[in-house]
Write an enzyme that holds these catalytic residues in place. Structure first.
Site, PDB file in Angstrom:
ATOM      1  N   ASP A 287       0.853  -1.172   0.000  1.00  0.00           N
ATOM      2  CA  ASP A 287       0.000   0.000   0.000  1.00  0.00           C
ATOM      3  C   ASP A 287       0.901   1.238   0.000  1.00  0.00           C
ATOM      4  O   ASP A 287       2.127   1.142   0.086  1.00  0.00           O
ATOM      5  CB  ASP A 287      -0.934  -0.009   1.219  1.00  0.00           C
ATOM      6  CG  ASP A 287      -2.228   0.751   0.965  1.00  0.00           C
ATOM      7  OD1 ASP A 287      -2.233   1.659   0.117  1.00  0.00           O
ATOM      8  OD2 ASP A 287      -3.242   0.446   1.628  1.00  0.00           O
ATOM      9  N   TYR A 288       0.287   2.388  -0.074  1.00  0.00           N
ATOM     10  CA  TYR A 288       0.982   3.665  -0.259  1.00  0.00           C
ATOM     11  C   TYR A 288       2.054   3.890   0.813  1.00  0.00           C
ATOM     12  O   TYR A 288       1.743   4.053   1.983  1.00  0.00           O
ATOM     13  CB  TYR A 288      -0.055   4.786  -0.191  1.00  0.00           C
ATOM     14  CG  TYR A 288       0.207   5.986  -1.070  1.00  0.00           C
ATOM     15  CD1 TYR A 288      -0.522   6.187  -2.235  1.00  0.00           C
ATOM     16  CD2 TYR A 288       1.162   6.925  -0.736  1.00  0.00           C
ATOM     17  CE1 TYR A 288      -0.319   7.301  -3.039  1.00  0.00           C
ATOM     18  CE2 TYR A 288       1.374   8.048  -1.528  1.00  0.00           C
ATOM     19  CZ  TYR A 288       0.633   8.231  -2.682  1.00  0.00           C
ATOM     20  OH  TYR A 288       0.845   9.338  -3.472  1.00  0.00           O
TER      21      TYR A 288
END
Length: 756
Positions: A287-288
């Site tokens: 994820d980011y």
């Protein structure tokens, strides 16, 4: 056996053999291609394939990458996030395939959560339709639009089981139940990928957030989780596993830790469970900035977290650039074995090969497709259909459907609102294309038919406004709160019926939007209290992204319609339901609490050694509120009513290799046609580990005309009675069971049987 049957069997066998041979040949061809390519690659170029950069076309995270164009030319980018449209994608792809040394094409990913440019109801709303065909069609339509806009990868579906409505991201998932979540997982993967990710109108699905993100403590986003393995396997892991078995091409790691190790660096999770036990052979992306965030978790410095992530089985680093900034030097100094980089690089290249990008890097770039696929009539019609079928009628004292001949006052800040109809995670959706309730009313009935008043601002709380009003997306009226209420009350006095349209702004739920208080904002409650004093009947229409605490509203409103964030055709769908042109049929997939103190609250809980008793003091209960939710899982009313007969079993002793059939007669006892979702629940009364009081095991959706009766059947086999025991073996255990069938998890008919 006749000749025809023999021929068909032989033909099927021959076809299977040919298919297997072709697959093996294709695999060998791919392996040779990638072997040859990787021999030419430098360490820096291999690591570059592991880098997913955010270019900044659209911002969905805390930071953006700089100098991406130059990095693409140097072969230091494997995929791009937040860039779409044929023109924008073409420019970046050209940099990769004409100016980088090895001309390796890029992947293009984006958060396509509930539609790309045509927006459908938020995923929680879609799940309340309980309509798997509908959900699959929305995923397919979203994939068609996204692929027409240059994308080949969508970061969806979110499959986190969520039982705490304080967590903003409940809006992005399918609720609290592992069975329903698993069924939805399968159809969403199939909808996005169809039967071949290389088709130019399909996209790769990305299963997220792996794993357990929905169990974040206190309902606070990005927070830690901690649970036993047995709970993971029985309650939280099934939807992810179902998506992997459905062929999901990619998986995204979650922000939380598991057993004290962040998911992105958790070898047990990614290598042992996902790859070894579940057989996943696709691409794992973070994820980011999740690799960078492992430093904050406290498991190492920048080099150590890179080593943890890579050796755990993470392939691609989203945005943090820790891989490209650390791994090449770590190889030179012997701190990381090149074989881990090679494994990850190969998986990225395999993904691109399977998409057909080496054959044609521009295969997803077609301006003509974009013109015909995006926001076309069929997708807009689907948006309206999905919105209608997602709405849940929570209460109705015969006020709905509305009579258009009455004087009706539509009051509330969301009556004329377009922006908030799309909800959170609406990505590329253009709110100016959405239909407000007032627009739909005027289109159907004319501009002067009804009365209107704003009544209040969506938010008056100054601290909340500071947090959610980045860019001025929440407008406030120049009139004072009291002036707005006075105006609304005066308008209501001239009406026979009031429709109050209230709820959340789109950014009060979703990522980084947890709330400790999930009631309607105080200023909206003040408006409702003032309207209540008029003595007029009130229908409350809710626009929101999570279950709300609605005890006062349930006590005082005549009707409550949960519309969620409905999407592009919101206004049209809501007006059709309010006036009876469409019949509400949605059923809740998350429990609605009476107040925040009941959270977490969910239907499939365990019993205790001191089960609830009203007459005994020392049993599990609150002093100040009932144990029961305001609205249970599976609940939802219609404009008609349904009655259930007693359950009929064809046998009461089920052999492990056998099948038992449960039947129930369902009758439409009202005056108009309606759709009912008939739900099957099971309870295992005695187990080697404790079992939930109820578990959803099946459902059927039926439409009945007024007075019509239909018999609904469910097949019961040993397979649906299995669970993970203390040794994490997936087993069934002989003994006594209860079987429940009804219109929700609370109001059910009951029967008993024995598994031999």
């Amino acid at each position: 056996m006749n000749k025809k049957a023999t021929f068909l069997i032989l033909f099927s066998l021959f076809s299977t053999i040919l298919f297997a041979q072709k697959a093996a040949t294709d695999e060998a061809t791919m392996d040779r291609f990638i072997d040859d390519l990787m021999k030419k690659m430098t360490v820096e170029e291999k690591v570059g394939q592991l880098n997913l950069a955010a270019v900044g076309f659209d911002v969905t995270g805390p930071i953006l990458n700089k100098g991406v164009d130059e990095k693409i030319k140097k072969g230091l980018v494997g995929a791009v996030f937040n860039t779409f449209t044929p023109d924008a994608v073409q420019k970046l792809q050209e940099l990769a395939v004409t100016q980088s040394r090895l001309k390796i094409p890029l992947l293009f990913g984006y958060d396509v959560i509930h539609g790309h440019k045509t927006i459908y109801p938020i995923p929680l709303g879609l799940s309340t339709s309980w309509n798997l065909d509908l959900i699959e069609r929305t995923a397919r339509a979203a994939g068609e639009e996204a692929s027409a806009d240059g994308l080949n990868w969508v970061f969806s579906p979110m499959l986190d089981i969520a039982r705490d409505p304080r967590w903003g991201r409940v809006s992005e998932g399918s609720g609290e139940d592992p069975y329903l979540g698993s069924e939805i997982a399968k159809v969403m993967v199939r909808g996005y990928q169809q039967d071949d990710i290389a088709k130019t109108n399909s996209v790769m699905a990305c299963v997220k957030h792996f794993a357990l993100y929905g169990a974040s403590e206190a309902g606070r986003d990005y927070n830690t989780t901690d649970m036993s393995k047995i709970r993971m396997y029985n309650e939280y892991l099934p939807p992810y596993k179902a998506a992997v078995e459905a062929g999901a091409a990619t998986v995204m790691t979650s922000f939380n830790e598991i057993d004290g190790i962040p998911a992105t660096g958790n070898k047990w999770l990614l290598e042992d469970l996902l790859r070894r036990d579940w057989g996943f052979n696709g691409l794992v992306v973070t994820d980011y900035t999740a690799i960078m965030e492992m430093v904050h978790h406290g498991v190492g410095n920048s080099e150590q977290v890179c080593e943890l992530a890579l050796e755990a089985g993470t392939d691609m680093d989203m945005v943090s650039e820790y891989f490209i900034n650390n791994l090449p030097e770590m190889v030179k100094t012997g701190k990381i074995n090149i074989q881990f980089i090679d494994k990850a690089c190969r998986r990225v290249l395999e993904t691109k090969y399977k998409l057909g990008l080496f054959e044609n890097p521009y295969r997803y770039i077609d301006a003509k497709r974009a013109e015909t696929e995006i926001l076309n009539d069929a997708k807009l019609a689907l948006s309206k259909e999905a919105a209608v079928k997602s709405m849940v009628l929570l209460k109705n004292n015969n006020l709905l459907p509305l009579n258009a001949d009455k004087k009706i006052a539509f009051i509330g800040p969301l009556v004329a609102d377009q922006r908030n109809m799309l909800g959170n995670w609406s990505g590329a959706g253009n709110w100016k294309k959405s239909t407000s309730i007032q627009m739909a009313l005027e289109q159907q009935f004319g501009a002067g038919k009804f009365l209107y008043a704003k009544g209040c601002n969506l938010i008056e709380d100054k601290e909340m406004l500071k947090k959610i009003n980045n860019g001025g997306v929440v407008s406030r009226d120049k009139k004072t709160p009291q002036e707005l209420i006075d105006e609304a009350v005066q308008t209501a006095q001239g009406a026979d019926v009031i429709v109050a349209v209230l709820g959340e702004t789109f950014n009060m739920s979703g990522e980084a939007a947890s709330r400790s208080d999930i009631e309607l904002p105080e200023n909206q409650q003040e408006l409702l209290r003032a309207l209540k004093k008029t003595g007029k009947p009130i229908a409350l229409v809710l626009i929101n992204g999570r279950p709300l605490a609605l005890q006062w509203e349930d006590d005082n409103m005549d009707a409550i319609l949960e519309s969620w964030f409905p999407g592009t055709k919101a206004g049209d769908a809501i007006v059709d339901v309010l006036f009876g042109k469409a019949i509400p049929s949605g059923k809740l997939t998350m429990t609605f609490p009476r107040n925040v103190g009941q959270i977490p609250i969910y239907y499939n809980h365990k019993n205790t050694g001191r089960p609830f008793s009203e007459t005994q003091k020392y049993t599990t209960k609150y002093l100040d509120v009932s144990n029961e939710p305001l609205y249970p899982f599976g609940y939802g009313l219609s404009y008609t009513t349904f009655s259930y007969g007693d359950i009929a079993l064809d046998k009461t002793n089920l052999k492990k290799s056998g099948k038992m059939t449960a039947k129930v007669a369902v009758t439409n006892t009202g005056k108009q046609e309606g759709t009912e979702t008939v739900q099957l629940y099971i309870r295992d009364l005695v187990g080697t580990v404790t079992r939930p009081v109820k578990e959803l095991k099946g459902f059927r959706q039926i439409s009945l005309k007024a007075g019509e009766t239909q018999t609904v059947s469910f097949d019961i086999t040993e397979e649906i009675l299995k669970f993970y025991n203390i040794d994490l073996e997936y087993v069934s255990e002989p003994g006594d069971f209860k079987l429940f069938i009804g219109g929700n998890s609370r109001d059910v008919k009951e029967a008993t049987f024995i598994l031999e």
